[in-house]
Design an enzyme around this catalytic site. Structure first.
Site, PDB file in Angstrom:
ATOM      1  N   LYS A 119       0.983  -1.078  -0.048  1.00 57.57           N
ATOM      2  CA  LYS A 119       0.062  -0.011  -0.058  1.00 57.57           C
ATOM      3  C   LYS A 119       0.928   1.154  -0.175  1.00 57.57           C
ATOM      4  CE  LYS A 119      -4.397  -1.558   1.468  1.00 57.57           C
ATOM      5  NZ  LYS A 119      -5.821  -1.362   2.143  1.00 57.57           N
ATOM      6  N   LYS A 201      -4.358  -9.019  -6.527  1.00 54.23           N
ATOM      7  CA  LYS A 201      -5.667  -9.511  -5.936  1.00 54.23           C
ATOM      8  C   LYS A 201      -6.765  -8.440  -6.467  1.00 54.23           C
ATOM      9  CE  LYS A 201      -6.335  -7.664  -1.576  1.00 54.23           C
ATOM     10  NZ  LYS A 201      -7.148  -7.459  -0.280  1.00 54.23           N
ATOM     11  N   LYS A 204     -10.876  -3.636  -3.161  1.00 56.71           N
ATOM     12  CA  LYS A 204     -11.791  -2.594  -3.472  1.00 56.71           C
ATOM     13  C   LYS A 204     -11.365  -1.334  -3.517  1.00 56.71           C
ATOM     14  CE  LYS A 204     -13.392  -3.232   1.523  1.00 56.71           C
ATOM     15  NZ  LYS A 204     -12.363  -2.987   2.313  1.00 56.71           N
TER      16      LYS A 204
HETATM   17  P1  ATP Z   1      -8.607  -2.603   0.473  1.00 59.15           P
HETATM   18  O1  ATP Z   1      -8.368  -2.682  -0.980  1.00 59.15           O
HETATM   19  O2  ATP Z   1      -9.384  -1.179   0.843  1.00 59.15           O
HETATM   20  O3  ATP Z   1      -7.683  -2.671   1.129  1.00 59.15           O
HETATM   21  P2  ATP Z   1     -10.124  -5.042   0.277  1.00 59.15           P
HETATM   22  O4  ATP Z   1     -10.503  -5.502  -0.771  1.00 59.15           O
HETATM   23  O5  ATP Z   1      -8.586  -5.769   0.495  1.00 59.15           O
HETATM   24  O6  ATP Z   1      -9.651  -3.795   0.667  1.00 59.15           O
HETATM   25  P3  ATP Z   1     -10.531  -5.543   3.151  1.00 59.15           P
HETATM   26  O7  ATP Z   1     -11.411  -4.514   4.031  1.00 59.15           O
HETATM   27  O8  ATP Z   1      -8.980  -5.441   3.447  1.00 59.15           O
HETATM   28  O9  ATP Z   1     -10.764  -5.699   1.637  1.00 59.15           O
HETATM   29  O10 ATP Z   1     -10.743  -6.998   3.457  1.00 59.15           O
HETATM   30  C1  ATP Z   1     -11.904  -7.752   3.821  1.00 59.15           C
HETATM   31  C2  ATP Z   1     -12.067  -8.961   3.797  1.00 59.15           C
HETATM   32  O11 ATP Z   1     -12.078  -9.561   2.459  1.00 59.15           O
HETATM   33  C3  ATP Z   1     -10.782  -9.668   4.601  1.00 59.15           C
HETATM   34  O12 ATP Z   1     -10.863 -11.040   5.157  1.00 59.15           O
HETATM   35  C4  ATP Z   1      -9.961  -9.881   3.094  1.00 59.15           C
HETATM   36  O13 ATP Z   1      -8.978 -10.977   3.347  1.00 59.15           O
HETATM   37  C5  ATP Z   1     -10.991 -10.456   2.135  1.00 59.15           C
HETATM   38  N1  ATP Z   1     -10.495 -10.101   0.773  1.00 59.15           N
HETATM   39  C6  ATP Z   1     -10.164  -8.973   0.257  1.00 59.15           C
HETATM   40  N2  ATP Z   1      -9.991  -9.026  -0.757  1.00 59.15           N
HETATM   41  C7  ATP Z   1     -10.232 -10.488  -1.328  1.00 59.15           C
HETATM   42  C8  ATP Z   1      -9.979 -11.271  -2.446  1.00 59.15           C
HETATM   43  N3  ATP Z   1      -9.402 -10.700  -3.603  1.00 59.15           N
HETATM   44  N4  ATP Z   1     -10.253 -12.642  -2.584  1.00 59.15           N
HETATM   45  C9  ATP Z   1     -10.373 -12.960  -1.235  1.00 59.15           C
HETATM   46  N5  ATP Z   1     -10.736 -12.570  -0.008  1.00 59.15           N
HETATM   47  C10 ATP Z   1     -10.318 -11.112  -0.151  1.00 59.15           C
END
Ligand code: ATP
Ligand code: LTN
Length: 333
Positions: A119, A201, A204
């Site tokens: 990040k 990955k 969001k």
């Molecule tokens: P950001 O991009 O804002 O960091 P993020 O999409 O990684 O967000 P988080 O809020 O960090 O989302 O994660 C919420 C949950 O979703 C966590 O348990 C994380 O491991 C899971 N998660 C996030 N992205 C994925 C993905 N691509 N595949 C599977 N699980 C995911």
């Protein structure tokens, strides 16, 4: 006859209100929480103080906090079975994080965190201290509630490991205070990849939302995103993470949101091309989103506010008891 009292284990997890929640968040995290509700004491948080480790617009943040609760509910989290609450409403989280900053968390450990490196990118010197300290606040979230199980996607494994290390160090110094938690990660779907770059990955906070299928995406937009998803060379529908990472990701999404498992899908698509496969996958995604959004749209803001308040009251009690103990053992009381 002696009555057997069954003590349920506690699970804790959370999602940041930091962007449009996508099918990665649903498949990797929320869908497994829904199944765990019957067997465990479940606590699910909207971790807004984690979200502000990167810049957020106040208006958008306020809206997204409500949105994440609605997504939990639409996905099947039942507030009669599980506690849903907003992290910032319970001051014990940041208080414990501070104490763990002083006892348990070490710079050397934080320097190893890959999420921080990803990040912060090239700007390590100019990002917020909060982004660096993020895993310690996460450790506090988990340790406050005697959590035994933390269901998360693959990317959070390292943070849960750190929470374990912090708890062990604290216990060594002050006696048994925290339970040692364990991450639980799904076998399949723990890491849904970007639609346009299967090495990355699905995230969001990605600036290009064509990489993601948002849970609240317009249905036709979602269909187009699937049709435009990259595929691999060759024409066979195969699951092979090395040679066919893009297709393997699409197969995982298909299996997770539909009703057929991967080996079955591979068999059914033998001899068919990528075009047919993607068209059918788009139908599966569209059906999933349509059902999901129907439920989402029925939930009022009022209902969300009531659920958050009820959740806050419940966790406040648990958190205060733990904080009393922590303040005692470190000697500030
Ligand atoms: P950001 O991009 O804002 O960091 P993020 O999409 O990684 O967000 P988080 O809020 O960090 O989302 O994660 C919420 C949950 O979703 C966590 O348990 C994380 O491991 C899971 N998660 C996030 N992205 C994925 C993905 N691509 N595949 C599977 N699980 C995911
Ligand atoms: N860092 C997590 C969100 C999170 C979390 C937690 C998950 C914050 N506190 C406690 C499990 C337990 C993420 O998903 N990015």
């Amino acid at each position: 006859m002696e009555k057997k009292i069954e003590i349920k284990k506690t699970i804790f997890s959370g999602i940041q209100p930091s962007g449009n929640l996508n099918i990665g968040n649903y498949i990797g995290a929320i869908s497994q929480w829904v199944k765990m509700q019957e067997k465990y004491n479940c606590i699910f948080s909207i971790v807004d103080y984690h979200a502000i480790t990167v810049k957020q617009s106040p208006e958008e943040l306020r809206r997204r906090i409500i949105e994440v609760v609605k997504i939990y509910l639409a996905a099947g989290i039942d507030p009669n079975k599980s506690i849903i609450f907003q992290q910032s409403a319970v001051a014990a989280h940041t208080e414990l994080a501070w104490i763990l900053n002083c006892y348990g968390a070490r710079i050397a450990d934080l320097n190893k965190m890959t999420q921080f490196k990803d990040k912060a990118g090239e700007n390590q010197e100019s990002v917020s201290v909060g982004l660096y300290d993020y895993p310690v606040l996460m450790a506090a979230d988990i340790l406050l509630y005697n959590t035994e199980i933390v269901p998360v996607g693959e990317d959070q494994k390292q943070h849960v490991e750190l929470a374990r290390d912090i708890a062990k160090r604290f216990n060594n110094e002050f006696g048994e205070t925290f339970l040692i938690p364990q991450a639980v990660i799904k076998q399949e779907g723990a890491r849904i990849m970007s639609l346009l770059d299967p090495k990355k990955k699905m995230s969001k906070s990605d600036s290009n939302q064509n990489n993601c299928i948002g849970l609240l995406d317009d249905i036709e937009v979602a269909r187009k995103k699937i049709m435009r998803a990259v595929t691999d060379s060759g024409s066979e529908i195969e699951y092979d993470l090395e040679d066919k990472p893009a297709l393997s990701n699409l197969l995982t999404i298909y299996a997770q949101l539909g009703t057929r498992e991967i080996p079955r899908l591979v068999k059914d698509y033998r001899g068919k091309g990528y075009g047919d496969f993607k068209k059918d996958l788009a139908d599966v995604v569209v059906k999933f989103l349509t059902d999901f959004q129907k439920k989402y749209n029925k939930i009022s803001d009022d209902k969300v506010i009531k659920i958050l308040e009820a959740g806050r009251k419940k966790v406040e009690k648990l958190a205060s008891a733990k904080m009393e103990k922590v303040r005692q053992v470190i000697g500030v009381r």
